[in-house]
Enzyme design. Structure first.
Site, PDB file in Angstrom:
ATOM      1  CG  HIS A  71      -2.180  -0.789   1.015  1.00  0.00           C
ATOM      2  ND1 HIS A  71      -2.221  -2.152   1.208  1.00  0.00           N
ATOM      3  CD2 HIS A  71      -3.425  -0.418   0.619  1.00  0.00           C
ATOM      4  CE1 HIS A  71      -3.452  -2.585   0.949  1.00  0.00           C
ATOM      5  NE2 HIS A  71      -4.200  -1.563   0.582  1.00  0.00           N
ATOM      6  N   GLY A  72       2.004   1.236   0.607  1.00  0.00           N
ATOM      7  CA  GLY A  72       2.790   2.463   0.638  1.00  0.00           C
ATOM      8  C   GLY A  72       4.193   2.239   1.145  1.00  0.00           C
TER       9      GLY A  72
END
Length: 497
Positions: free
Chosen positions: A323-324
């Protein structure tokens, strides 16, 4: 191109008319060109990265499919995985790894001279990477024949409805649909437009209005009360759900109008009664991807209890990293893995079955759902915060004066003051209608979740049999989008991944 833009309002009808106006043999090429235009609308040169991924995985798929030797097939698979993931690492994780290396070496008094590349992350690169990997893995496992047509494979990767933020489609579900001749189907078009309308309402009316309150608190957590931060955390959980599920609804609806069926990506996750149940309902295509390509190859639950817990936590650790590129995303993913492992450990211990019905474990389903919502909202603080330190600040401030903050909010309300200004530092009247919008959305989801309930049957009966009632709903949604929508160039949250 954004779904919530005037450009898409022109783009989609144009593609729809052209698609059903030309012979079937040219339609895949049309969709490929349209998808390229859709993606190139914001930053044109990003398309070159996708062309590279398409070329590599298309060639590797053909080579794997033709190769008989198992070892050689596996080598080709790893070449494809390495080439595809290297693009993701360079654009998404190089800066993160560079910073970690610098911090690690500084502990030993060493200087780290490597500089960042200064590359912007192409929109939706993680989604493209996973969809490409899915194709090559399925070809390797013999569950999908290699696609001979480069145009068809490219259209599979670039298909504009789900190009930027999914759902992540398996080749078995989507590739064959490009080869089928689709005809104009009024029922499919009607249901597709309804889905698009509902998704747009969730995004621009509810999610983007929630963002106004969320941003006020998370942009200045040190200056907000514990109650304001607690509300912002709860609002963000709803915001990200409606933002992402709104995108998925528009994606599925636009694809349905063209004759395509995309997988369902959300199934009312805030009606879940456990964390595991929540993840069976949330971002379903990504959860299934990690389960099939990470959790199961690691051994799943076949290596004993401890190994199953490790596999679960490690899979969610990778999900957070996907996700990041930030420690706070890793913490968010890992926390969810730990919560699921704790739940399974408790259920597997047999203690739950031995508890009498009067104890707290046997709580009403509503309380279970509220507990799941609270737990998810807390973990999402790490998702929303810009750093780990900011997330910890929010968590530290929430319980400090929560009781006094609640009393202060009640005092403002009964004293005729502005509660929204007291909480968020803004008297924007748009904040006041947020509770009404939330109730409206979850009332619809209640009807979907419990179709046999008396209220649900009454609503569905009226919707199907009464044309005035049905069209009044459509007009209300259109009116809300036009007059209550937030139009401040708000991209979908998952575009950044």
């Amino acid at each position: 191109m954004l779904f919530n833009s005037f450009a898409f309002l022109v783009f989609f009808p144009t593609v729809f008319i052209l698609y059903f106006s030309i012979p079937h043999k040219y339609r895949t090429l049309l969709l490929l060109v349209a998808s390229c235009v859709f993606y190139m609308w914001l930053v044109p040169w990003y398309i070159l990265i996708l062309f590279f991924l398409i070329g590599v995985d298309y060639a590797m798929g053909l080579l794997i499919d033709r190769q008989v030797d198992r070892r050689q097939r596996k080598r080709l698979l790893w070449v494809s995985i390495a080439a595809t993931c290297s693009v993701l690492v360079v654009f998404k994780y190089y800066g993160f790894l560079n910073e970690l290396s610098s911090q690690f070496l500084s502990v030993f008094g060493l200087e780290y001279a490597a500089k960042g590349l200064g590359l912007a992350l192409p929109i939706g690169l993680s989604f493209h990477t996973f969809q490409s990997l899915s194709y090559v893995i399925e070809v390797y496992k013999g569950r999908q024949p290699a696609e001979k047509s480069l145009a068809t494979y490219a259209a599979y990767v670039l298909f504009f409805p789900q190009l930027v933020a999914g759902p992540i489609e398996r080749p078995q579900n989507l590739i064959h649909q490009f080869k089928e001749e689709h005809r104009i189907d009024p029922q499919r078009i009607s249901s597709g437009l309804r889905l698009m309308l509902w998704g747009l309402f969730k995004k621009v009316v509810v999610a983007d209005r929630l963002a106004l309150a969320v941003n006020l608190s998370f942009d200045d957590p040190a200056g907000r009360s514990g109650l304001a931060l607690a509300l912002a955390a709860a609002f963000f959980a709803i915001q990200i759900y409606l933002d992402f599920s709104g995108y998925s609804d528009i994606a599925r609806g636009s694809a349905r109008c063209l004759g395509f069926d995309l997988v369902v990506n959300f199934r009312r996750p805030f009606f879940a009664t456990s964390i595991a149940d929540f993840w069976r309902r949330w971002h379903i295509s990504l959860t299934a991807w990690f389960k099939d390509y990470v959790y199961v190859p690691l051994g799943g639950n076949r290596g004993g209890t401890l190994r199953a817990h490790f596999n679960t936590i490690f899979t969610f650790f990778l999900s957070g990293l996907w996700h990041g590129a930030g420690i706070h995303f890793v913490v968010w993913g890992t926390l969810n893995g730990i919560l699921i492992s704790l739940q399974r450990a408790y259920e597997g211990s047999g203690r739950a079955a031995r508890l009498p019905a009067s104890l707290a474990f046997k709580v009403p389903s509503l309380l279970k759902r509220l507990a799941v919502f609270a737990a998810i909202s807390i973990t999402l603080i790490f998702f929303r915060a810009s750093s780990l330190s900011e997330a910890m600040l929010v968590l530290w401030r929430i319980p400090r004066r929560l009781g006094a903050d609640v009393a202060g909010a009640l005092g403002e309300f009964f004293g005729g003051g502005s509660v929204s200004y007291w909480l968020f530092g803004s008297s924007d009247i748009g904040l006041g209608i947020i509770p009404i919008l939330i109730v409206a959305v979850f009332a619809v989801e209640y009807v979907q979740e419990y179709p046999d309930a008396m209220l649900s049957r009454m609503v569905r009966f009226r919707f199907v049999t009464s044309r005035p009632f049905r069209w009044s709903v459509y007009y209300v949604l259109i009116f809300a989008i036009l007059f209550l929508g937030v139009y401040e160039r708000a991209p979908f949250i998952y575009f950044q991944f």
